[in-house]
Scaffold this active site. Structure first.
Site, PDB file in Angstrom:
ATOM      1  N   ASP A  79      31.431 -52.722  56.069  1.00 61.16           N
ATOM      2  CA  ASP A  79      32.332 -52.145  55.074  1.00 61.16           C
ATOM      3  C   ASP A  79      32.726 -50.721  55.471  1.00 61.16           C
ATOM      4  O   ASP A  79      32.247 -49.742  54.904  1.00 61.16           O
ATOM      5  CB  ASP A  79      31.674 -52.154  53.691  1.00 61.16           C
ATOM      6  N   SER A 119      29.866 -48.307  49.410  1.00 59.70           N
ATOM      7  CA  SER A 119      30.373 -49.674  49.427  1.00 59.70           C
ATOM      8  C   SER A 119      30.500 -50.213  48.006  1.00 59.70           C
ATOM      9  O   SER A 119      31.590 -50.410  47.495  1.00 59.70           O
ATOM     10  CB  SER A 119      29.457 -50.580  50.258  1.00 59.70           C
ATOM     11  N   SER A 121      34.454 -45.641  45.949  1.00 56.80           N
ATOM     12  CA  SER A 121      34.348 -46.389  47.201  1.00 56.80           C
ATOM     13  C   SER A 121      34.816 -45.573  48.396  1.00 56.80           C
ATOM     14  O   SER A 121      35.852 -44.898  48.343  1.00 56.80           O
ATOM     15  CB  SER A 121      35.194 -47.666  47.132  1.00 56.80           C
ATOM     16  N   HIS A 131      36.668 -52.305  52.359  1.00 58.27           N
ATOM     17  CA  HIS A 131      37.214 -53.113  51.269  1.00 58.27           C
ATOM     18  C   HIS A 131      38.347 -52.401  50.531  1.00 58.27           C
ATOM     19  O   HIS A 131      39.022 -53.012  49.700  1.00 58.27           O
ATOM     20  CB  HIS A 131      36.111 -53.511  50.270  1.00 58.27           C
ATOM     21  N   GLY A 170      36.391 -46.318  42.202  1.00 59.91           N
ATOM     22  CA  GLY A 170      37.126 -45.160  42.711  1.00 59.91           C
ATOM     23  C   GLY A 170      36.285 -44.314  43.643  1.00 59.91           C
ATOM     24  O   GLY A 170      36.814 -43.536  44.432  1.00 59.91           O
TER      25      GLY A 170
END
Length: 359
Positions: free
Chosen positions: A231, A329, A314, A201, A312
């Site tokens: 993801d 995720s 992720s 993402h 941030g």
């Protein structure tokens, strides 16, 4: 020797002979009883997967007790208990098979796809745990609980503060691309070329990524991006000789060597590293999680944890000891109040991209 002595001697000899015959059998019975033994993390994962595969519908998942270093395997009949004991693991008889629990998740997917909800299989409670965030109310809540009530005790529903969302920031180590800030996951090798994994993402295929927000220190171009559904993403380094150590950042100039990947198990102690909040620790609380982030962004097959994270973080790495476990995720909450965070299993990302851990 008189007759009495002869008879006594013969009886003694016979007794010794009988003892010699019986004692090995008695010892074999004791030695033949399988002992529950300690397992290392990766050994537990391999044995747990093998046992549940061999037992098929008679198994109902497994989990690793990190304190006792025991592997616990859920079963539904006595014969399966014997098989588990023979492998040195702890058999635990439960009421629902893994097929029962997967059927419950299928029903939830068909009939309760409400934004702001997530569910995962929890072998410890032998149930499907459903979590609803603060946005789920009214008709959505009634729909969710109505479906759960009809699933014969296989499902529990609980509330959680905050809102489920991917932890990407408009604004492991920070990486920047497409106006977003994420975290580098794990350095990998693909056919001998160096690359890194992060969250899907974070950006689309073709997005350029760098070490700074101005793009003056480029890293590479994203060639694989899977989101929603899964993801994860793959970014090959522009520089084939770029330093790409198989480590994660622990802060304070310290790093942790990552030597391989492991499947998650409920109860597994884990740590997460991210560019916003640094390192946080917790445990795995659910498997095969489905998360509905809203706007049609539904991701399945995730690992659920009680590790905190914030925007941030992720794409950052989830690891246990020296083993890679997942890629950050999304979730809800923050590292002040705590929260629920979901991770893409790194083993799935490696298999899909043909990559292996290491630079």
């Amino acid at each position: 020797m008189n007759k009495r002595a002869a008879v006594t001697a013969a009886a003694a000899a016979t007794g010794l002979l009988v003892a010699a015959i019986l004692l090995p059998s008695a010892n074999a019975g004791t030695e033949g009883t399988p002992e529950i033994r300690e397992f290392g993390l990766q050994q537990a994962a391999g044995t747990g997967q093998r046992l549940t595969s061999d037992l098929g519908e008679k198994a109902a998942g497994w989990f690793y007790d990190s304190r006792s270093r025991r592997l616990v395997v859920n079963v539904v009949d006595e014969r399966s208990e014997s098989t588990v004991r023979a492998a040195g693991a702890v058999p635990r008889k439960v009421g629902h098979t893994m097929a029962d629990l997967r059927a419950a998740t299928d029903t939830l997917s068909r009939r309760a796809t409400v934004p702001g909800t997530a569910w995962s299989i929890d072998p410890k409670s032998n149930s499907v745990r459903v979590v609803a965030d603060s946005t789920v109310d009214g008709a959505g809540w009634n729909r969710l609980t109505g479906v759960a009530d009809g699933l014969s005790g296989r499902v529990t529903v609980e509330r959680h503060a905050g809102r489920f969302s991917p932890f990407v920031s408009d604004g492991g180590d920070p990486i920047f691309g497409g106006g977003s800030r994420c975290s580098l996951g794990f350095n990998v090798s693909v056919g001998g070329a160096r690359a890194f994994l992060t969250a899907g993402h974070c950006g689309p295929v073709g997005s350029r990524w760098s070490e700074d927000g101005q793009g003056t220190r480029p890293l590479g171009t994203m060639t694989v991006s899977q989101f929603p559904g899964s993801d994860f993403a793959l970014v090959p380094y522009d520089n084939p000789n770029a330093p790409a150590p198989s480590t994660v950042d622990l802060g304070g100039g310290q790093t942790r060597q990552i030597t391989g990947a492991v499947e998650a198990s409920v109860g597994l102690p884990v740590q997460r590293s991210g560019s916003t909040t640094g390192v946080s620790a917790g445990v795995v609380t659910g498997l095969n999680a489905t998360v509905n982030y809203g706007n049609g962004e539904i991701v399945t097959g995730l690992v659920q944890t009680n590790v905190c994270a914030e925007p941030g973080d992720s794409g950052g790495p989830l690891f246990s000891g020296n083993a890679a476990v997942g890629l950050t995720s999304g979730g809800s909450g923050d590292c002040t109040r705590g929260g629920v965070t979901f991770f893409q299993p790194v083993t799935d990302a490696l298999a899909a991209t043909g990559a292996r851990i290491g630079g």
